[in-house]
Write a protein that holds these residues in place. Structure first.
Motif, PDB file in Angstrom:
ATOM      1  N   HIS A 135      -0.047  -6.178  -7.122  1.00 43.42           N
ATOM      2  CA  HIS A 135      -0.183  -6.162  -5.660  1.00 43.42           C
ATOM      3  C   HIS A 135      -0.032  -4.769  -5.065  1.00 43.42           C
ATOM      4  O   HIS A 135      -0.009  -4.628  -3.836  1.00 43.42           O
ATOM      5  CB  HIS A 135       0.825  -7.120  -5.019  1.00 43.42           C
ATOM      6  N   VAL A 136       0.040  -3.738  -5.895  1.00 41.14           N
ATOM      7  CA  VAL A 136       0.237  -2.369  -5.411  1.00 41.14           C
ATOM      8  C   VAL A 136      -1.098  -1.622  -5.372  1.00 41.14           C
ATOM      9  O   VAL A 136      -1.846  -1.608  -6.355  1.00 41.14           O
ATOM     10  CB  VAL A 136       1.246  -1.612  -6.295  1.00 41.14           C
ATOM     11  N   PHE A 137      -1.362  -0.995  -4.232  1.00 45.20           N
ATOM     12  CA  PHE A 137      -2.529  -0.129  -4.043  1.00 45.20           C
ATOM     13  C   PHE A 137      -2.030   1.283  -3.730  1.00 45.20           C
ATOM     14  O   PHE A 137      -0.953   1.459  -3.156  1.00 45.20           O
ATOM     15  CB  PHE A 137      -3.403  -0.633  -2.892  1.00 45.20           C
ATOM     16  N   VAL A 138      -2.828   2.286  -4.086  1.00 43.90           N
ATOM     17  CA  VAL A 138      -2.376   3.673  -3.965  1.00 43.90           C
ATOM     18  C   VAL A 138      -3.490   4.570  -3.430  1.00 43.90           C
ATOM     19  O   VAL A 138      -4.678   4.251  -3.543  1.00 43.90           O
ATOM     20  CB  VAL A 138      -1.894   4.219  -5.327  1.00 43.90           C
ATOM     21  N   ASP A 139      -3.086   5.693  -2.859  1.00 42.51           N
ATOM     22  CA  ASP A 139      -4.042   6.730  -2.469  1.00 42.51           C
ATOM     23  C   ASP A 139      -3.378   8.092  -2.597  1.00 42.51           C
ATOM     24  O   ASP A 139      -2.193   8.185  -2.938  1.00 42.51           O
ATOM     25  CB  ASP A 139      -4.583   6.492  -1.046  1.00 42.51           C
ATOM     26  N   VAL A 140      -4.149   9.136  -2.347  1.00 41.18           N
ATOM     27  CA  VAL A 140      -3.595  10.491  -2.260  1.00 41.18           C
ATOM     28  C   VAL A 140      -3.992  11.112  -0.923  1.00 41.18           C
ATOM     29  O   VAL A 140      -4.247  12.303  -0.808  1.00 41.18           O
ATOM     30  CB  VAL A 140      -4.025  11.385  -3.447  1.00 41.18           C
ATOM     31  N   GLY A 141      -4.042  10.266   0.107  1.00 41.39           N
ATOM     32  CA  GLY A 141      -4.333  10.745   1.448  1.00 41.39           C
ATOM     33  C   GLY A 141      -3.296  11.750   1.908  1.00 41.39           C
ATOM     34  O   GLY A 141      -2.163  11.759   1.424  1.00 41.39           O
ATOM     35  N   LEU A 142      -3.659  12.563   2.856  1.00 38.94           N
ATOM     36  CA  LEU A 142      -2.865  13.667   3.383  1.00 38.94           C
ATOM     37  C   LEU A 142      -2.822  14.835   2.407  1.00 38.94           C
ATOM     38  O   LEU A 142      -3.017  15.983   2.803  1.00 38.94           O
ATOM     39  CB  LEU A 142      -1.437  13.228   3.743  1.00 38.94           C
ATOM     40  N   ALA A 143      -2.579  14.558   1.130  1.00 38.66           N
ATOM     41  CA  ALA A 143      -2.567  15.647   0.149  1.00 38.66           C
ATOM     42  C   ALA A 143      -3.957  16.255  -0.015  1.00 38.66           C
ATOM     43  O   ALA A 143      -4.090  17.473  -0.166  1.00 38.66           O
ATOM     44  CB  ALA A 143      -2.059  15.143  -1.194  1.00 38.66           C
ATOM     45  N   VAL A 144      -4.992  15.416   0.003  1.00 33.45           N
ATOM     46  CA  VAL A 144      -6.346  15.884  -0.311  1.00 33.45           C
ATOM     47  C   VAL A 144      -6.754  17.069   0.557  1.00 33.45           C
ATOM     48  O   VAL A 144      -7.304  18.058   0.060  1.00 33.45           O
ATOM     49  CB  VAL A 144      -7.359  14.727  -0.175  1.00 33.45           C
ATOM     50  N   GLN A 145      -6.480  17.000   1.857  1.00 31.35           N
ATOM     51  CA  GLN A 145      -6.903  18.099   2.723  1.00 31.35           C
ATOM     52  C   GLN A 145      -5.946  19.285   2.670  1.00 31.35           C
ATOM     53  O   GLN A 145      -6.276  20.374   3.135  1.00 31.35           O
ATOM     54  CB  GLN A 145      -7.067  17.635   4.177  1.00 31.35           C
ATOM     55  N   ASN A 146      -4.765  19.082   2.094  1.00 32.30           N
ATOM     56  CA  ASN A 146      -3.762  20.145   2.101  1.00 32.30           C
ATOM     57  C   ASN A 146      -3.698  20.960   0.818  1.00 32.30           C
ATOM     58  O   ASN A 146      -3.051  22.012   0.802  1.00 32.30           O
ATOM     59  CB  ASN A 146      -2.382  19.554   2.399  1.00 32.30           C
ATOM     60  N   VAL A 147      -4.335  20.506  -0.242  1.00 32.58           N
ATOM     61  CA  VAL A 147      -4.213  21.210  -1.523  1.00 32.58           C
ATOM     62  C   VAL A 147      -5.480  21.951  -1.916  1.00 32.58           C
ATOM     63  O   VAL A 147      -5.534  22.562  -2.988  1.00 32.58           O
ATOM     64  CB  VAL A 147      -3.805  20.238  -2.655  1.00 32.58           C
ATOM     65  N   GLY A 148      -6.510  21.923  -1.083  1.00 30.14           N
ATOM     66  CA  GLY A 148      -7.737  22.640  -1.396  1.00 30.14           C
ATOM     67  C   GLY A 148      -8.651  21.852  -2.320  1.00 30.14           C
ATOM     68  O   GLY A 148      -8.283  20.813  -2.870  1.00 30.14           O
ATOM     69  N   ARG A 149      -9.854  22.377  -2.513  1.00 28.87           N
ATOM     70  CA  ARG A 149     -10.873  21.654  -3.273  1.00 28.87           C
ATOM     71  C   ARG A 149     -10.439  21.420  -4.725  1.00 28.87           C
ATOM     72  O   ARG A 149     -10.529  20.316  -5.241  1.00 28.87           O
ATOM     73  CB  ARG A 149     -12.193  22.428  -3.223  1.00 28.87           C
ATOM     74  N   ARG A 150      -9.973  22.473  -5.383  1.00 28.70           N
ATOM     75  CA  ARG A 150      -9.565  22.336  -6.783  1.00 28.70           C
ATOM     76  C   ARG A 150      -8.358  21.414  -6.917  1.00 28.70           C
ATOM     77  O   ARG A 150      -8.306  20.563  -7.808  1.00 28.70           O
ATOM     78  CB  ARG A 150      -9.251  23.717  -7.356  1.00 28.70           C
ATOM     79  N   GLY A 151      -7.381  21.591  -6.031  1.00 33.19           N
ATOM     80  CA  GLY A 151      -6.194  20.749  -6.088  1.00 33.19           C
ATOM     81  C   GLY A 151      -6.511  19.291  -5.842  1.00 33.19           C
ATOM     82  O   GLY A 151      -5.935  18.400  -6.478  1.00 33.19           O
ATOM     83  N   MET A 202       0.842  -1.189   0.000  1.00 31.74           N
ATOM     84  CA  MET A 202       0.000   0.000   0.000  1.00 31.74           C
ATOM     85  C   MET A 202       0.883   1.247   0.000  1.00 31.74           C
ATOM     86  O   MET A 202       1.611   1.497   0.969  1.00 31.74           O
ATOM     87  CB  MET A 202      -0.921   0.024   1.225  1.00 31.74           C
ATOM     88  N   LEU A 203       0.846   2.006  -1.082  1.00 30.60           N
ATOM     89  CA  LEU A 203       1.635   3.228  -1.194  1.00 30.60           C
ATOM     90  C   LEU A 203       0.784   4.404  -0.720  1.00 30.60           C
ATOM     91  O   LEU A 203      -0.213   4.757  -1.353  1.00 30.60           O
ATOM     92  CB  LEU A 203       2.096   3.440  -2.637  1.00 30.60           C
ATOM     93  N   LEU A 204       1.196   5.000   0.393  1.00 29.58           N
ATOM     94  CA  LEU A 204       0.415   6.043   1.051  1.00 29.58           C
ATOM     95  C   LEU A 204       0.820   7.433   0.566  1.00 29.58           C
ATOM     96  O   LEU A 204       2.005   7.698   0.335  1.00 29.58           O
ATOM     97  CB  LEU A 204       0.622   5.982   2.565  1.00 29.58           C
ATOM     98  N   HIS A 205      -0.146   8.305   0.442  1.00 25.31           N
ATOM     99  CA  HIS A 205       0.031   9.747   0.191  1.00 25.31           C
ATOM    100  C   HIS A 205       0.463  10.028  -1.251  1.00 25.31           C
ATOM    101  O   HIS A 205      -0.276  10.607  -2.013  1.00 25.31           O
ATOM    102  CB  HIS A 205       1.025  10.385   1.162  1.00 25.31           C
ATOM    103  N   ASN A 206       1.733   9.728  -1.538  1.00 25.82           N
ATOM    104  CA  ASN A 206       2.274   9.750  -2.902  1.00 25.82           C
ATOM    105  C   ASN A 206       2.507  11.131  -3.507  1.00 25.82           C
ATOM    106  O   ASN A 206       3.354  11.278  -4.382  1.00 25.82           O
ATOM    107  CB  ASN A 206       1.396   8.913  -3.847  1.00 25.82           C
TER     108      ASN A 206
END
Length: 384
Positions: free
Chosen positions: A289-305, A269-273
């Motif tokens: 076997h690789v899973f991904v997300d964009v956690g942590l970034a989502v709340q830090n880059v604003g709605r458009r980002g 599981m690749l976190l944040h990225n």
């Protein structure tokens, strides 16, 4: 807006989907002054002489926009007014309101960071009215072991400790990116190499060095021990605080290890990225076997980002390999902002695909369910 399969809008369908937060931390339960609250908003250490208040960030504005109404305030209430209302309600009431409004049904909680300052998974579950599971941080276990035993017994004790943890934990996690970087040799280290490295670490601690694992051999040993135990393994990737060297956190550096673990039956599981999320999407495509997300970034880059980076992740990543996470720590506001901005971003991306007739309405609804919770349930075997 295009209609969803059930007759509502796509946004309504996204708002209704239950989320699995596959990587987060506990929340603080003591009252916080403004300086401490701001220090927890983002990856900056604290409000600074030059960058000023951390309320003046994307996440700070999002807290005022999204969280204030949950506390019976107008959107965009001033920071001091918001913090006054927060203190008036009390920490537990604020936490209950915000956590229960996220629509998150399961929390996978990393217990390896400042464990004595935040809630346990069990306490978090009660406050959130949800289920919570422990994610065991490999480097934290190693630090506990080296503090208790000699370098000669380090490997044996670590194996036993991790095997015991695997009976109750949902996953393991490595912060190799913080400690040595992700350019790890893929081979399993020999017992002799582990013994030498553990003895060296023990000697460093004896000279007064802090107990902090920075040895590539021992980190590889921990990762391969976790692989043998069969639970999913999370890796911090990319965006983080000043303790990480971002250049060494590119997930492409993991390719040799991903090749070596491809046939082990263990999800990686690749976190944040962020800002390497396109690289992560590529890895998810070429490694099953690789899973991904964009956690942590989502709340830090604003709605458009948030909409932009999620769309970029989905350019290459198979939809069955994409997960949701908050990586929230300390503040219940971060769980809520992450969940709401993720929903906004997902609705924006999906609606655009449907409007342009790239996706059917039925497919869009199915993908929303997959990314929101079903992929995580499958990868972590939450329903078994």
């Amino acid at each position: 807006m295009p209609p969803a399969l059930d007759g509502g809008s796509i946004a309504e369908a996204v708002a209704a989907v239950s989320l699995v937060d596959h990587h987060c931390h506990g929340v603080m339960r003591e009252p916080l002054d403004r300086a401490v609250f701001e220090s927890l908003l983002c990856e900056a250490d604290a409000p600074g002489q030059w960058h000023g208040s951390l309320f003046d960030t994307q996440v700070g504005f999002s807290v005022r926009r999204l969280c204030a109404p949950v506390l019976d305030m107008a959107p965009h209430s001033e920071p001091d007014e918001y913090l006054h209302r927060r203190a008036e309600l009390g920490v537990d009431e604020v936490t209950r309101r915000l956590m229960r409004a996220t629509g998150i049904s399961e929390f996978l909680v990393d217990t390896g960071f400042l464990q004595d300052r935040v809630t346990t998974p069990e306490d978090l579950a009660v406050l959130a009215g949800a289920r919570a599971y422990e994610v065991v941080r490999l480097e934290s276990v190693a630090a506990e072991v080296i503090a208790e035993c000699s370098g000669n017994t380090f490997a044996q004790t670590c194996r036993a400790r991790l095997e015991a943890a695997a009976h109750t934990a949902i996953a393991f996690k490595s912060i190799a990116a913080y400690r040595v970087g992700l350019d790890l040799a893929p081979e399993r280290p020999s017992d002799a190499d582990v013994l030498i490295a553990a003895a060296r670490w023990e000697s460093e601690i004896a000279t007064g060095e802090p107990i902090r694992l920075n040895d590539r051999t021992l980190i590889r040993f921990l990762i391969w021990t976790a692989v043998d135990l069969g639970l999913p393994i999370q890796f911090h990737v990319g965006y983080g605080d000043a303790d990480t060297d971002l250049a060494r956190g590119d997930p492409l550096l993991l390719m040799p290890l991903l090749r070596a673990t491809a046939d082990c039956g263990v999800p990686i599981m690749l976190l944040h990225n962020y800002p390497f999320h396109r690289h992560a999407g590529y890895l998810a495509q070429v490694f099953d076997h690789v899973f991904v997300d964009v956690g942590l970034a989502v709340q830090n880059v604003g709605r458009r980002g948030a909409a932009s980076i999620l769309a970029e992740l989905l350019e290459l990543a198979p939809f069955g390999s994409v997960l949701f996470s908050t990586d929230a720590f300390g503040l219940p506001e971060l769980y809520y902002v992450a969940a709401m901005q993720f929903r906004e971003a997902l609705a924006t991306v999906v609606e655009e695909r449907v409007v342009q007739r790239d996706w059917s309405e039925s497919d869009s609804r199915r993908i929303v369910r997959m990314i929101g919770s079903q992929n995580a349930r499958r990868a972590y075997r939450l329903d078994s």
